[in-house]
Design an enzyme around this catalytic site. Structure first.
Site, short mmCIF file in Angstrom:
data_model
loop_
_atom_site.label_atom_id
_atom_site.label_comp_id
_atom_site.label_asym_id
_atom_site.label_seq_id
_atom_site.Cartn_x
_atom_site.Cartn_y
_atom_site.Cartn_z
N ASP A 54 -11.13 2.77 4.03
CA ASP A 54 -11.49 1.35 3.90
C ASP A 54 -13.00 1.17 3.73
O ASP A 54 -13.45 0.10 3.32
CB ASP A 54 -11.07 0.58 5.17
CG ASP A 54 -9.79 -0.20 4.99
OD1 ASP A 54 -9.54 -0.68 3.87
OD2 ASP A 54 -9.05 -0.34 5.98
N LYS A 70 0.84 -1.20 0.00
CA LYS A 70 0.00 0.00 0.00
C LYS A 70 0.87 1.25 0.00
O LYS A 70 0.61 2.21 -0.71
CB LYS A 70 -0.94 -0.02 1.22
CG LYS A 70 -2.06 -1.04 1.07
CD LYS A 70 -2.86 -1.30 2.35
CE LYS A 70 -3.88 -2.42 2.11
NZ LYS A 70 -4.65 -2.81 3.28
N GLN A 73 -4.77 -1.68 9.49
CA GLN A 73 -4.71 -3.00 8.84
C GLN A 73 -5.33 -4.07 9.74
O GLN A 73 -5.06 -4.14 10.94
CB GLN A 73 -3.24 -3.34 8.52
CG GLN A 73 -3.05 -4.62 7.74
CD GLN A 73 -3.63 -4.56 6.33
OE1 GLN A 73 -3.70 -3.52 5.70
NE2 GLN A 73 -4.06 -5.71 5.83
N1 GUN Z 1 -7.14 -7.00 5.78
C1 GUN Z 1 -7.51 -7.70 4.68
N2 GUN Z 1 -8.09 -6.89 3.76
C2 GUN Z 1 -8.08 -5.66 4.30
C3 GUN Z 1 -8.53 -4.38 3.82
O1 GUN Z 1 -9.09 -4.22 2.72
N3 GUN Z 1 -8.32 -3.33 4.67
C4 GUN Z 1 -7.74 -3.48 5.89
N4 GUN Z 1 -7.60 -2.39 6.64
N5 GUN Z 1 -7.31 -4.64 6.36
C5 GUN Z 1 -7.48 -5.71 5.55
#
Ligand code: GUN
Length: 283
Positions: A121, A54, A98
């Site tokens: 998100d 990311k 995350q």
């Molecule tokens: N863990 C797995 N997929 C995601 C996501 O799209 N966002 C976040 N913050 N954590 C994740």
């Protein structure tokens, strides 16, 4: 006939280039560079890779990123305090915590603490609710990325039978809302679903996100279906595979996403689109 591959890597690169261009135009016009704050708690190796990807994508598209790492034993209050600081920080447009978080932390409490307009998100109940009432604001990245892929390949869900396997908050549920918004007839299957194979066999558009390697058998797939595999599973030999039995499914489907190189890159590209959108809201 062998299915056409849906190339998420290529589409995501186009979307990242569009974000980079929009960021360039913003800064040329004297507006702030969008900024994403990424919070990682603990040392889950897969999460560390996702967070790194990311941050790299931010760099490529000219978005600033701030990184916060807390130890696995960090107290929930410490994390909530950090979220409060990021909410109050005028330099920060988007906040991403995350998942998964360590077991002693109430994930929902943390997600609900993020200001909805910084919730890139799209996991805050406010944003999920807005999607449910056909007024989307911040849309969860993976399901929105799937919709972008469908649009890029000129697949219109309107009037089609869409079947989703998996009812998680991150994938299945928001995917159902996205496909409903696009006027598909939507079925959501989960661990209590009876006769899963019969449900899957109805799908013109099949989206699978359960996190179990080869869970959906290729022979269940309706001939001519569009198959979107959200799963990314690492096998013992180190290779990656999806939640759909790819080799058999690709001989029945009209179009199918590969793993890797299908949905995965779209999630990241959508995160950056959401960060740009958050900056626009912030302006
Ligand atoms: N863990 C797995 N997929 C995601 C996501 O799209 N966002 C976040 N913050 N954590 C994740």
């Amino acid at each position: 006939m062998t299915a056409q591959l849906i190339n998420g890597k290529e589409v995501s690169q186009q979307r990242l280039a569009a974000v980079a261009q929009a960021v360039g135009q913003r800064t040329a016009a004297g507006l702030r560079t969008p900024c994403l704050a990424v919070v990682l708690v603990g040392d889950d190796p897969a999460s560390a890779v996702y967070v790194r990807n990311k941050k790299t994508a931010c760099q490529k598209s000219g978005i600033a990123s701030l990184s916060y790492e807390l130890p696995a034993e960090a107290a929930q209050d410490q994390l909530l305090k950090l979220v409060d600081e990021l909410n109050a920080n005028p330099e920060v447009d988007g906040i991403l915590v995350q998942l998964p978080l360590p077991k002693h932390i109430d994930s929902q409490a943390v997600l609900e603490r993020i200001l909805p307009h910084k919730d890139v998100d799209g996991f805050h109940p406010y944003n999920v609710g807005r999607l449910a009432v056909k007024m989307p604001l911040m849309r969860p990245c993976t399901p929105k990325g799937v919709m972008t892929l469908l649009e890029s390949y000129r697949i219109n869900p309107k009037g089609k039978k869409a079947v989703i396997v998996g009812a998680s908050n991150i994938v299945g549920r928001p995917q159902a809302l996205e496909l409903l918004l696009a006027r598909a007839t939507v079925t959501v299957c989960h661990s209590a679903t009876e006769n899963l194979a019969d449900e899957v066999a109805q799908a013109d558009i099949l989206v699978v996100g359960v996190g179990i390697p080869n869970f959906v058998k290729g022979e269940w797939v309706k001939p001519g279906a569009v198959v979107i595999d959200v799963g990314i599973n690492r096998l013992e030999d180190g290779s990656l595979c999806g939640d759909v039995e790819f080799d058999v499914a690709k001989e029945r489907a009209a179009m199918i996403t590969p793993v890797p190189g299908g949905v995965g890159p779209m999630t990241i590209a959508t995160l950056l689109e959401n960060t740009l959108h958050a900056a626009q809201l912030h302006d």
